[in-house]
Design an enzyme around this catalytic site. Structure first.
Site, short mmCIF file in Angstrom:
data_model
loop_
_atom_site.label_atom_id
_atom_site.label_comp_id
_atom_site.label_asym_id
_atom_site.label_seq_id
_atom_site.Cartn_x
_atom_site.Cartn_y
_atom_site.Cartn_z
N ALA A 72 -16.15 -9.25 3.67
CA ALA A 72 -17.70 -9.54 4.07
C ALA A 72 -17.46 -8.20 4.41
O ALA A 72 -17.66 -7.40 4.23
CB ALA A 72 -17.35 -10.71 5.23
N GLY A 118 -13.50 -12.04 2.68
CA GLY A 118 -14.41 -13.27 2.32
C GLY A 118 -13.87 -13.31 0.42
O GLY A 118 -14.35 -14.19 -0.48
N GLU A 121 -11.28 -15.63 0.02
CA GLU A 121 -11.41 -17.36 0.59
C GLU A 121 -12.30 -17.60 -0.37
O GLU A 121 -12.05 -19.35 -1.34
CB GLU A 121 -12.78 -16.82 1.79
N GLU A 143 -8.83 -10.31 8.62
CA GLU A 143 -9.38 -10.42 9.32
C GLU A 143 -8.71 -9.96 10.77
O GLU A 143 -9.56 -10.10 11.77
CB GLU A 143 -10.30 -11.86 9.42
#
Ligand code: NAI
Length: 724
Positions: A72, A118, A121, A143
């Site tokens: 991200a 991300g 994900e 993360e």
């Protein structure tokens, strides 16, 4: 293949392979693809258009070399000023991936290179994952290393795909999983050569569209034991309990993120995916506002900004490639440096005084490589190739070809002068000469050189293959060329490199010595060893200062103390206790006798209480943890400030990175300068003055701190991105 209508934003290109749409993600002007809210929105639009265009399935591939999606956009995250704002970002991400998962057209992720956070994900929300069998292809949810948890469904989809235990391992450690292992655990569905990635992904997309394959969404390959344990609530309770105990043992409760991750994963099992996602977004939002996440994100930005720093003021010369390395001294550090150098393809020549020592050094290099072989991080062939690069001698043969020479002989100035004088005539005119000394000012070593402009310090930390920091030390005479060469090569070895100016103990040794010395003063006052070590590990240091003394070597500590007390006077005068222990001949772990007991296998035991006799007083008391922490930590923080004030450090950023990666300052506290900012310079000065009243002049506040307190200044901006 023909070009289909292009989505807005310029980050995607859509091409058609007959009935399959191939979406290439390539964010313009960025070295890596990162996920942001706007990117998700434009991807959503692209999905709509592709669906309308009549394609039957979608392949998603990256346009960046050797990188899929790096995660991200952390800068965007940092912009969230409240937990609610960050929670909203998480919900947006979740909604987008839900859509992807439920897309009428099956989506296949074609993964080459880093697939992180991300990015993973996103891949988890796809119907199928094909990845390349390439060293650059790694998958992870890192993360937690930023003090966060995955916020776009990762805490829910990963356990469903690979099973609870494997998912927890990934989420709680953030570790990288290589493609081959990912295949074994069901994280990816196909492993292919990079040349056929796209073709295989298109074929799978077509098979999914035809119904010849079902989307891959459930856990496979867990083995009977895994299934038994994970598929019933009782077994899961055991797994969660063990995981929590493991986290607490490792973090001493300092890091909220892994505990939050456990809660969130558990919520998904107990209350279903919807509730799990709710919990994920809520906890993600809250975590972004914790001091721990802020400090860990600071460290991320600081390390990233360091990577762009050539180490000298502009204009910086271009670094040369270091292809051949000469190492003087095949001992502990020399062999350690050789072991990381050969892994980067450098030809290494190790020189020591006799063949037995050279042989021992080469054996240590091999041992480091064998360890990596055992962990499957290297192949047998690679180990053989790397060992071919390492050679040894008892003379300087081969040194005439070296681009860089690193000296790692005993910490003795006369010896360091002798080897420098011996080798210098043999060296090429442009060869750089670095000393790995941990204390002696480089200018003193360079005094023996005909070409002091080529001499600098490259201070590696032990064990070299594990410790991430390299401190490069420049004297007033070191050339810019030599500095950029050392910095670039250090980076090639995988190190985080700070450049500091010369002086006794440079930065890291000096800041560490102030801290260790204060621990010694506490011993003088009758503190028990355990109470000192416990207080500082509770504060967040990986080991306490007395344990560290045993690790570094009491004899080594003694020598460092001497150099620094000569340089800085009473402030650094060694404690009586430490002086007596040094004189007693105990050397710490390496000699099997130190402050602690060591078993025959080298395993550390309890405090060796007989050492209290050596220090001159058996009577010991537990000193309040707050007193221990206040004195040891402020001694280090104040010394760090003096290093910045005196120009040893080039920036607060370097000081924070150096303390965290070199000497164990707790990462969740960001480093000494971040710590000062978090407390306020005025508060720190007041506390230092209080201590100085009791122990003059040890705690006299650095002038810089007094000035900052007066002007109410900080080292870093109060909000936004901390460093450029
Ligand atoms: P060590 O005692 O393991 O190795 C030193 C080696 O130098 C020995 O093998 C010795 O035979 C060799 N040597 C002595 N005279 C020589 C000569 N004339 N030519 C070639 N080799 C010669 O010592 P260690 O721990 O590797 O330390 C080396 C340097 O690294 C020291 O300056 C030390 O301060 C520094 N250092 C040590 C760290 C540590 O944790 N051990 C950490 C950072 C720096």
């Amino acid at each position: 293949m023909n070009t289909a209508p292009q989505p807005p934003g310029g980050a995607f290109t859509v091409t058609r392979d007959v009935d399959i749409a191939v979406v290439t993600l390539d964010i313009p002007g960025q070295p890596l693809n990162t996920l942001s809210t706007s990117l998700a929105a434009s991807f959503g639009t692209a999905l709509d258009e592709i669906t309308r265009s009549g394609a039957r399935a979608i392949v998603l591939v990256s346009g960046k070399p050797d990188s899929f999606i790096a995660g991200a956009d952390i800068e965007q995250l940092l912009g969230a000023r409240t937990a609610q704002e960050a929670e909203r970002m998480s919900r947006d991400g979740q909604a987008f991936f839900d859509r992807l998962e439920q897309s009428k057209l099956p989506v296949v992720a074609a993964i080459h290179g880093a697939c992180l956070g991300g990015g993973l994900e996103l891949a988890l929300a796809c119907a199928w994952r094909v990845a390349t069998d390439h060293p650059k292809t790694v998958l992870a949810l890192p993360e937690v290393q930023l003090g966060l948890i995955p916020g776009s469904g990762g805490t829910q989809r990963l356990p469903r795909l690979v099973g609870l235990q494997r998912a927890l391992d990934m989420i709680l450690t953030g570790r990288n999983i290589r493609a081959k292992k990912a295949l074994g655990m069901g994280l990816i569905d196909d492993l292919v050569h990079p040349a056929i990635l796209r073709d295989v992904a298109v074929r799978r997309a077509r098979e999914l569209a035809d119904g010849a394959r079902k989307p891959s969404r459930t856990a496979k390959g867990r083995g009977a034991a895994g299934v038994l344990l994970e598929d019933n609530p009782l077994g899961r309770r055991v797994v969660f309990r063990q995981a929590k105990a493991g986290v607490l043992a490792k973090t001493h409760g300092h890091y909220p993120a892994p505990l939050a991750a456990l809660d969130v994963v558990r919520a998904g099992y107990d209350r279903g995916m919807r509730q799990g996602l709710e919990e994920e977004a809520r906890q993600f939002g809250e975590l972004t506002q914790t001091p721990e996440a802020k400090e860990l994100m600071f460290l991320f930005f600081a390390t990233t900004s360091l990577k762009k720093d050539a180490g000298v003021s502009d204009p910086a010369p271009k670094p040369r490639d270091i292809e051949r390395l000469g190492i003087l001294g095949a001992g502990f550090m020399g062999a350690g440096i050789a072991s990381v150098a050969v892994q980067q393809g450098t030809i290494v020549r190790l020189k020591d005084t006799d063949h037995a020592r050279v042989g021992k050094g080469l054996a240590s290099v091999r041992a480091v490589l064998q360890e990596r072989l055992k962990k499957k991080q290297l192949t047998r062939g690679q180990v053989t190739d790397m060992m071919v690069l390492a050679g040894g001698s008892t003379d300087y043969s081969g040194f005439e070809q070296a681009d860089l020479v690193i000296e790692a002989v005993f910490e003795d100035l006369a010896l360091k002068h002798r080897v420098l004088r011996d080798v210098e005539p043999a060296l090429r005119a442009d060869a750089v000469y670095a000393s790995n000394t941990s204390t002696i000012p480089i200018a003193e070593i360079a005094a023996a050189a005909t070409h002091p402009e080529r001499v600098l310090g490259m201070h590696f930390f032990s064990p070299v293959h594990k410790m991430p920091l390299l401190e490069v030390i420049a004297t007033e005479r070191t050339s810019k060329e030599a500095i950029v060469d050392a910095v670039a090569y250090g980076r090639r070895l995988g190190k985080t490199v700070i450049v500091v100016n010369d002086g006794p103990g440079f930065y890291t040794t000096r800041a560490l010595a102030a801290y260790l010395n204060e621990a010694g003063k506490l011993l003088d006052e009758g503190a028990s060893i355990g109470s000192i070590d416990r207080a500082l590990t509770d504060f967040g240091f990986p080991v306490g200062p007395i344990t560290l003394m045993d690790e570094v070597g009491i004899d080594v500590g003694g020598k460092v103390g001497l150099v620094l007390s000569q340089a800085f006077g009473t402030r650094m005068a060694p404690s009586d206790a430490m002086r007596k222990v040094v004189e007693s001949g105990r050397t710490g772990r390496k000699g099997g006798k130190g402050f602690y007991l060591y078993g025959s296998n080298g395993k550390k035991g309890d405090v060796d209480t007989s050492i209290y006799e050596v220090m001159g007083g058996r009577e010991r008391r537990d000193i309040e943890a707050s007193e221990v922490v206040e004195r040891c930590v402020l001694a280090m923080v104040n010394e760090a400030a003096r290093c910045l004030e005196g120009g040893i450090l080039r920036s607060a950023r370097d000081g924070d990175i150096g303390a965290v990666f070199g000497i164990g300052f707790p990462p969740f506290r960001g480093g000494p300068f971040r710590y000062i900012d978090s407390q306020g310079a005025d508060e720190i000065v007041e506390r230092l003055e209080g201590l100085n009243g009791r122990f003059p002049p040890r705690f006299e506040p650095a002038e810089l701190l007094v000035e900052m307190a007066r002007a109410r200044r900080r080292f870093y901006p109060a909000s936004g991105k901390p460093v450029e």
